[in-house]
Design an enzyme around this catalytic site. Structure first.
Site, PDB file in Angstrom:
ATOM      1  N   ILE A  44       0.849  -1.183  -0.090  1.00 51.08           N
ATOM      2  CA  ILE A  44      -0.167  -0.082   0.069  1.00 51.08           C
ATOM      3  C   ILE A  44       0.919   1.124   0.166  1.00 51.08           C
ATOM      4  O   ILE A  44       1.473   1.343   1.087  1.00 51.08           O
ATOM      5  CB  ILE A  44      -0.905  -0.103   1.349  1.00 51.08           C
ATOM      6  N   CYS A  54       4.896  -2.385   2.949  1.00 54.47           N
ATOM      7  CA  CYS A  54       4.887  -3.599   2.266  1.00 54.47           C
ATOM      8  C   CYS A  54       3.948  -4.339   2.249  1.00 54.47           C
ATOM      9  O   CYS A  54       3.339  -4.627   3.376  1.00 54.47           O
ATOM     10  CB  CYS A  54       6.296  -4.162   2.402  1.00 54.47           C
ATOM     11  N   GLU A  56       4.062  -7.647   2.832  1.00 55.08           N
ATOM     12  CA  GLU A  56       4.444  -8.645   3.934  1.00 55.08           C
ATOM     13  C   GLU A  56       3.684  -7.915   5.478  1.00 55.08           C
ATOM     14  O   GLU A  56       3.150  -8.514   6.209  1.00 55.08           O
ATOM     15  CB  GLU A  56       5.795  -8.823   4.294  1.00 55.08           C
ATOM     16  N   CYS A  89      10.601  -5.476   6.933  1.00 51.53           N
ATOM     17  CA  CYS A  89       9.777  -6.573   7.046  1.00 51.53           C
ATOM     18  C   CYS A  89      10.346  -7.912   7.545  1.00 51.53           C
ATOM     19  O   CYS A  89       9.746  -8.524   8.351  1.00 51.53           O
ATOM     20  CB  CYS A  89       9.311  -7.008   5.541  1.00 51.53           C
TER      21      CYS A  89
HETATM   22  N1  THU Z   1       7.528  -3.982  -1.563  1.00 48.03           N
HETATM   23  C1  THU Z   1       6.956  -4.878  -0.973  1.00 48.03           C
HETATM   24  O1  THU Z   1       5.678  -4.744  -0.703  1.00 48.03           O
HETATM   25  N2  THU Z   1       7.368  -6.270  -0.525  1.00 48.03           N
HETATM   26  C2  THU Z   1       8.740  -6.407  -0.828  1.00 48.03           C
HETATM   27  O2  THU Z   1       9.257  -7.506  -0.370  1.00 48.03           O
HETATM   28  C3  THU Z   1       9.738  -5.401  -1.561  1.00 48.03           C
HETATM   29  C4  THU Z   1       9.129  -4.174  -1.715  1.00 48.03           C
HETATM   30  C5  THU Z   1       7.130  -2.956  -2.052  1.00 48.03           C
HETATM   31  C6  THU Z   1       7.038  -1.505  -1.580  1.00 48.03           C
HETATM   32  C7  THU Z   1       6.616  -0.737  -2.709  1.00 48.03           C
HETATM   33  O3  THU Z   1       5.426  -0.550  -2.910  1.00 48.03           O
HETATM   34  C8  THU Z   1       7.234  -1.269  -3.975  1.00 48.03           C
HETATM   35  O4  THU Z   1       7.356  -2.858  -3.656  1.00 48.03           O
HETATM   36  C9  THU Z   1       8.352  -0.923  -4.557  1.00 48.03           C
HETATM   37  O5  THU Z   1       9.262  -0.728  -3.516  1.00 48.03           O
END
Ligand code: THU
Length: 135
Positions: A44, A54, A56, A89
């Protein structure tokens, strides 16, 4: 353990439950708690980029806010292969598990299994703070 349902839910979250207008980098996660319950979510984003959450952490915070305590495993799926959880995370996963399995998936049949201790060795935990009660 069969990770099929978790990976399916993570893929659904990646495809349908992200808010990613800035990066368009979609990530889905599904966490299994110690009682077998599953919670999933997507990343989000925010116009103030640092406020982004993230996938996770979305999944984990859903579970914790529903009263669940310990993570057994978490599956992570992005648009490309081998997307590992970020440092924040990893620290959050460690907070709620002793040695959760981390499933880095590209599809139902294609995934790699790590543990949080593989990804965050020598981690800082509440034990380092002398916290006695079971938090
Ligand atoms: N992101 C995640 O949701 N999880 C990960 O393991 C790596 C990064 C997201 C955060 C952001 O919205 C996008 O990926 C780019 O960094």
């Amino acid at each position: 353990m069969d990770f099929t349902k978790m990976i399916e839910e993570a893929i659904f979250a990646r495809n349908n439950r992200t808010y990613t207008p800035y990066s368009n980098f979609k990530v889905g996660a599904c966490v299994m708690m110690e009682d077998g319950s599953l919670y999933s979510g997507g990343n989000i984003e925010n116009s103030s980029y640092g406020a982004t959450n993230c996938a996770e952490r979305t999944a984990i915070f859903k579970a914790i806010s529903e009263g669940k305590k310990k993570i057994k495993a978490i599956a992570i799926v992005a648009d490309q292969e081998d997307v590992f959880p970020c440092g924040i995370c990893r620290q959050v996963i460690r907070e709620f598990s002793d040695d959760a399995e981390i499933i880095i998936a590209s599809s139902i049949n294609k995934y790699e299994i790590y543990t949080i201790n593989d990804l965050l060795p020598n981690s800082f935990t509440n034990k380092n703070m002398g916290v006695k009660k079971d938090v």
